[in-house]
Design an enzyme around this catalytic site. Sequence first.
Site, PDB file in Angstrom:
ATOM      1  N   ASP A  63      18.294 -49.276 -15.084  1.00 39.38           N
ATOM      2  CA  ASP A  63      18.218 -48.689 -13.833  1.00 39.38           C
ATOM      3  C   ASP A  63      19.299 -47.003 -13.791  1.00 39.38           C
ATOM      4  OD1 ASP A  63      17.942 -48.654 -11.912  1.00 39.38           O
ATOM      5  OD2 ASP A  63      19.783 -49.508 -10.871  1.00 39.38           O
ATOM      6  N   HIS A  64      18.650 -46.279 -13.423  1.00 37.94           N
ATOM      7  CA  HIS A  64      18.741 -44.787 -13.063  1.00 37.94           C
ATOM      8  C   HIS A  64      19.188 -44.407 -13.975  1.00 37.94           C
ATOM      9  CE1 HIS A  64      18.501 -44.516  -8.264  1.00 37.94           C
ATOM     10  NE2 HIS A  64      18.938 -45.766  -8.275  1.00 37.94           N
ATOM     11  N   GLU A 136      25.456 -44.635  -6.089  1.00 30.15           N
ATOM     12  CA  GLU A 136      24.979 -46.285  -6.584  1.00 30.15           C
ATOM     13  C   GLU A 136      25.905 -46.133  -8.017  1.00 30.15           C
ATOM     14  OE1 GLU A 136      24.620 -50.068  -7.619  1.00 30.15           O
ATOM     15  OE2 GLU A 136      24.918 -48.674  -5.914  1.00 30.15           O
ATOM     16  N   HIS A 181      20.916 -45.870  -0.915  1.00 30.81           N
ATOM     17  CA  HIS A 181      22.066 -47.319  -1.592  1.00 30.81           C
ATOM     18  C   HIS A 181      23.141 -47.452  -0.624  1.00 30.81           C
ATOM     19  CE1 HIS A 181      20.339 -44.978  -5.565  1.00 30.81           C
ATOM     20  NE2 HIS A 181      19.955 -46.503  -5.709  1.00 30.81           N
ATOM     21  N   HIS A 220      14.266 -49.258  -3.675  1.00 31.72           N
ATOM     22  CA  HIS A 220      15.843 -49.029  -4.115  1.00 31.72           C
ATOM     23  C   HIS A 220      16.521 -48.988  -2.789  1.00 31.72           C
ATOM     24  CE1 HIS A 220      16.136 -47.335  -8.283  1.00 31.72           C
ATOM     25  NE2 HIS A 220      14.772 -48.042  -8.181  1.00 31.72           N
ATOM     26  N   ASN A 242      15.785 -53.792  -5.149  1.00 31.27           N
ATOM     27  CA  ASN A 242      16.715 -53.260  -5.621  1.00 31.27           C
ATOM     28  C   ASN A 242      17.970 -53.625  -4.251  1.00 31.27           C
ATOM     29  OD1 ASN A 242      15.565 -51.819  -6.972  1.00 31.27           O
ATOM     30  ND2 ASN A 242      17.358 -50.972  -7.576  1.00 31.27           N
TER      31      ASN A 242
END
Length: 315
Positions: A63-64, A136, A181, A220, A242
């Site tokens: 992720d990310h 996040e 998030h 997300h 997510n």
Amino acid sequence: MEAAAKYGGPIMVTFSKGGGQFIAGKSLSNDNDEASIAGCVAGAKHVHEVAKLYGVPVILHTDHCQKAWLPWMDGLLAANEEYYKEKGYPLFSSHMLDLSEEPLEENIGICKQYMEKFAKLDILLEFELGVTGGEEDGVDNSDVDSSRLYTQPEEVFYAYEQLSSVPNAAFTCAASFGNVHGVYAPGNVELRPEILHNTQKYISEKLDNGDDKPMLFVFHGGSGSDVKDIKYAIEAGVVKMNIDTDTQWAYWDGVRAYEAKHHDYLQGQIGNPDGPEIPNKKYYDPRMMLRAGEEAMAARLCQCAEDLNCVNVLN
């Protein structure tokens, strides 16, 4: 994986850069991203070893990855290449590049370079357009301009055209439609999933090939979202959501409930309500509280599967 076996569907296991370092050990230096790479690779190999025991498909994802973290991605790519050479399939199923802070052309240009490498290894690329708000795991967009929380159809189509030109390309788009998030009080987050519907219509008309949902979307910041918004987003082509914040809370809630239930047996190694000389080892064994967390998290994932139309999809 336990939850997926219960609800009868696939599961996605996601590693973050920070999560990789945690697996390797927080005391280790993170110079050159070595700890994060080693931790993610070790975790992925663990999943490969035990996934067959659960009898459900498992998708391994990271992720990310922002621009400054690309060396981490390069290390994972090298691990994928080595694993693919040995096994004939990649270590990870997909990777996310989050270059949403960069100009659109640079974002997609870098994504395209990695897509060309991923495609040769049967790895899917997830990219982000716009910005997911909140914070996040080291990605902090809590103070971002609200206008960047909503992706434009033209941006998505540009990305679609560029990435589709790569042979064997497979990709998903984490488009922003007000999602953030974390979990916030009602009224603090304005989700607009109609943006995804409008974007699908825009791209479909541009392509004119009969496909009414040409883009695969990612949701997300899905934790705490209204089920109606989730369902409407799924109708717009969302194939992944997510829910890290909700699952973190579920895990903690299981641990918290375990401590509350056995509180009087957790105040010392010896001595409890059953007698002053009775040992408490079976209560403070870390596996006991961690298992309580696992059970609570698995139950929450089963609930998520219901909301996401993911129950018994393998039958």
